[in-house]
Structures are given as C-alpha cells and as structure tokens.
Design an enzyme around this catalytic site. Structure first.
Site, PDB file in Angstrom:
ATOM      1  CG  ASP A 152      -1.996   1.356   0.958  1.00 54.08           C
ATOM      2  OD1 ASP A 152      -1.636   1.798   0.573  1.00 54.08           O
ATOM      3  OD2 ASP A 152      -2.885   0.852   2.033  1.00 54.08           O
ATOM      4  CG  ASP A 349      -3.909   4.831  -4.050  1.00 53.55           C
ATOM      5  OD1 ASP A 349      -2.536   4.082  -3.687  1.00 53.55           O
ATOM      6  OD2 ASP A 349      -4.167   3.986  -3.760  1.00 53.55           O
TER       7      ASP A 349
END
Ligand SMILES: *[C@@H]1O[C@H](CO)[C@@H](O)[C@H](O)[C@H]1NC(C)=O
Length: 469
Positions: A152, A349
C-alpha cells in the site's frame, strides 16, 4: 473556433520545431492503439479458474541489479485468493465497490468533509473478500514467520495480525505469535517511532498504535520492533504494528506493508533512497517484483515527485497534461497542482484501481475518447463507468490512444488494455477512468498495469517504464 486556432498554431509549431520529431512529444503520440478484445475476454474466464498457488518458498534471490538492492515477489490478489464469484461481472462489481471505499479512505485523510463516493445499486456480495489488489510475502520475527502482506503506497504504518486476537479476520497463514519470536520488542511511549504515530496511546509505558482506513477498516495493537526478512536479507528493528484487534477488508493477507512517504513507512525504515514495483495484470497469475534501492531503468519516462506539506504519505506526480487520440486536451495545468492549503494534486497509488480525475478534467478526457469511438456500439453504464461498449462481435478494435504528459516532451502512452477494460465475459468493455468530487486526483493501478513504477526518493523523481514487469 479557439480549438481550431490552437491546432493551427500547433501545426506551425510542429512544422517549425526540430523538437517535434522527438518520439515522446504529445504531438506525435500515436492517434490510435489496438485493443485485443478476444485476449481480454479470455482472461476474464481464466481469472475465475486460477488454481490457488502454493508459495511455499516464494522468495526470489536478491536482485543482481545492485548489491544493495532488495527484491521480493509481487502477486495479484486473484492469483493467491481465488475469487469466489459466479462470473466476471460480479467480480468487477465487487472490485469497484472496494475501489470506492479505497478512494473515500484516501480522500478523507485530506478532506474530512469530503462528500464520499457512493455507488448506486444493491450492496454487492464479495466486497468483503478484502481490499488490496497486490500482495508480497515477507518473513516476520526470528525465526521468520511467513506472511502475505497487502502492498500500500497510500499509507505508512506496516502491521500484522497478532496473537492473542481480540478480533482477527480470516487469513491464509497462521496468525503471528509474538511469544515465538526472539526479536519481538515492544516500543516505549518515549521512542521516536511512537511519537511519529498520528494516533497512539500509552499502556504501562508501552506504545499502542491505531490505524483507521476511513472505510470502516481498522487495526489496533502494540507498536513494536521486529526483524523483517525479504528474500535472503533480514533487517532488524523495523517498527510495525502487532494488531490484536483488526476489522475490515484485508481478508486473505496477514497484514499490510506501508509504502507511503512518511517516516514510519517501510522504505523509510529501510533507509531506501528508492523503490519500484511492477503491477502485473490483475487478471493474471504472473509474478513480478517490488525492489528497494535498485537503479532506475534507462527507458523510464520520468516526472517530478512532489510532496504535500500537509501530509507526507502520498506520492504526488508532476502531471502536466493528458492527451487522447494524439491531441493534448485543453486542461488547465493547475488541475494537477497541490495548492498551498494542501488541496488538489494527483497521486500515484498502488491500491486504487480506477484513475480518478476532477469532474471537469474527466469530462474532457471522456468526451475526447467518445469522439474517437463513434463507430463502436455504445452500451449502458456499469457502476462507476459511464462510457461502455458492446464489443461482443469484435476480436480487436482500434481505440484512441490515451497518454499522460509530464512536461519537457515526456509522455507515458498507455496500452489500450489499461483503459478499456472488460466488465463481464460477454464483451462489455468500459472506459476505466472516473470523475471525483474531490480536488485530489489519483492515478490508479489499472492504468499502471505492466509498468514498472519507480520512486526515487532522494532525487524526487517518479519513473514509469512500460512493459517491464
Ligand atoms: C537507518 O538509518 C538509521 C539512522 O542512521 C539507523 O539507526 C538504522 O539502523 C538504519 N536502518 C537500516 C535498516 O539500515
């Protein structure tokens, strides 16, 4: 009329400028790109039928690129965690529901009043199968316990589910047992790592952490240091959360590896000056890598890596424009800039699937794409997607090329399969961009598939190398 004038001036510029022959200027981006419809549809069947892989020893030896580099394998969720969906349409809807939850949790970190993205329609079963589309396996403790971790870039704190569990969700590997690790060491409340936490508490002098992801997911427990093993390399004293109370959508993984830009993130604790990952096609069971301190690929398209003074976690990129069908769209450059209050900007992201653009920018991109696909049969919207086609009668189609531009003539041309994606197995494909009400835009992992994304933290550069998984 203004558009005509713009094109005319562009024409003069192209004609007059030797730079115009550089392959990477937006002005020479190919007008169309081929999408192999049949291959994409075939993958929608395969993904539902992967044999669950047994990664008994999935460590790759340290990459030979540089002596200091660390490398570990990276897997798509589908290759590890067999989707329990009856068909690809239901898998798609579950993925999109998870994606909206993800975007809400990203955006609310900067704007707590953000009007969250809501998907219309019924609650989708399968959403609870977990968030995070890409996983890596690491060792925790001494001797190392193997654990699959969600990768992440949108958060900093790494954590694993820890015994004793007050509340743990289901995971594939046994829950980490601190009592059987010789290297487990609680952090005191006075430790620097404890002070860097946004949310911490003190219990009998020991540091407790808490992370909430804004979508209802959270993890709470002891903040400790542990030995983390990557490939053949063990690194001591990495601050991680030992989560005794974990709720949410991480099903399948033992925890999460925070790759953000803050001081507690995994790359920061490794003292890495760079890291890179390559996200394989999410419908494939191919294996790729995430690497720390490995050199930039020479063919990388580079862009400035920017930070938000209000939040160190996110990796902002100096995007200057987007072209569709070889034409740069009239998007104001400020659309992608972080303003002094910390609003706006565009981040890269790993955890968001569909690229989100401010509505006015999205409309320009979508309208240009539609203009270039007038001869394709349009069909109904699907969830987030408002531009869909019935390609059931085609084996391949030419679609307008979509490219991101980073100034100085640098552009990243996306493969067609990174923006026209199947939503079912019967030939419905949708344009995989979406508008957001937030001022923050996000380059999602569908658009990053097959591309090695490198973050040079020392020199503040983001690199994109197409076709290098
Ligand atoms: C990173 O740098 C700090 C400060 O110099 C040092 O204490 C720590 O051991 C280093 N960590 C690693 C993994 O090299």
């Amino acid at each position: 009329m203004g558009h005509f004038l713009f094109n005319f001036i562009l024409f003069i510029f192209l004609w007059a400028s030797p730079l115009a022959h550089s392959r990477t200027t937006p002005y020479t981006t190919p007008k169309t790109t081929l999408l192999n419809v049949a291959t994409s549809i075939q993958k929608t069947y395969q993904v539902l039928n992967f044999k669950q892989q047994q990664h008994k020893s999935s460590f790759s030896p340290s990459s030979s690129l540089a002596s200091a580099s660390l490398s570990m394998q990276l897997h798509s969720r589908a290759s590890l965690h067999k989707p329990s969906h009856a068909d690809y349409k239901s898998l798609t809807l579950a993925r999109l529901a998870r994606d909206s939850a993800r975007v809400n949790s990203i955006v609310t970190q900067l704007d707590p009043n953000f009007n969250v993205e809501k998907l219309s329609g019924p609650i989708i079963s399968g959403t609870s199968q977990g968030s995070g589309e890409y996983f890596s396996r690491i060792g925790i403790g001494e001797p190392p316990s193997q654990a699959y971790m969600v990768l992440d870039t949108g958060s900093d704190i790494s954590w694993v589910q820890c015994a004793p569990c007050a509340d743990c969700y289901h995971q594939a590997d046994p829950i980490f047992e601190p009592a059987s690790s010789a290297s487990y060491a609680p952090l005191t409340c006075e430790a620097a790592q404890c002070k860097w936490l946004d949310q911490s508490q003190c219990h009998n002098g020991n540091c407790l952490y808490e992370v909430s992801y804004g979508d209802g997911s959270y993890t709470v427990g002891d903040f400790v240091t542990e030995t983390v093993t990557i490939g053949a390399t063990s690194v001591r004293n990495i601050a991680i959360g030992c989560g005794h109370n974990n709720e949410g959508l991480f099903v399948g993984a033992a925890g999460l590896l925070g790759l953000g830009g803050g001081p507690l993130s995994f790359p920061a604790q490794l003292n890495s000056t760079s890291f890179s990952y390559c996200l394989v096609d999410r419908d494939s069971d191919l294996v790729s890598t995430i690497e720390f301190d490995s050199p930039f690929s020479r063919d990388a398209v580079t862009a400035p890596l920017r930070r938000n003074p209000e939040l160190s976690t996110f990796y902002y990129v100096g995007l200057t424009g987007i072209s569709v069908g070889g034409e740069l769209l009239p998007i104001p450059e400020t659309s992608f800039e972080v303003d002094p209050t910390g609003s706006g900007g565009i981040i890269v992201d790993s955890g968001t699937a569909v690229t989100r653009l401010q509505s006015n920018v999205y409309n320009l991109v979508r309208d240009a794409f539609k203009r270039g696909t007038k001869d394709l049969p349009a069909t109904n919207d699907v969830s987030l997607f408002d531009t869909c086609y019935d390609l059931s009668s085609k084996t391949s189609v030419e679609v307008p090329t979509v490219a991101f531009h980073f100034g100085e003539g640098k552009g990243l041309v996306l493969p067609a399969k990174n923006y026209l994606v199947p939503v079912d197995s019967v030939g419905t494909f949708c344009f995989a961009f979406a508008p957001t009400m937030s001022s923050l835009s996000i380059i999602g992992n569908i658009q990053q598939q097959g591309t090695r994304v490198s973050f040079d933290l020392g020199r503040s550069i983001v690199g994109f190398s197409p076709n290098s998984c």
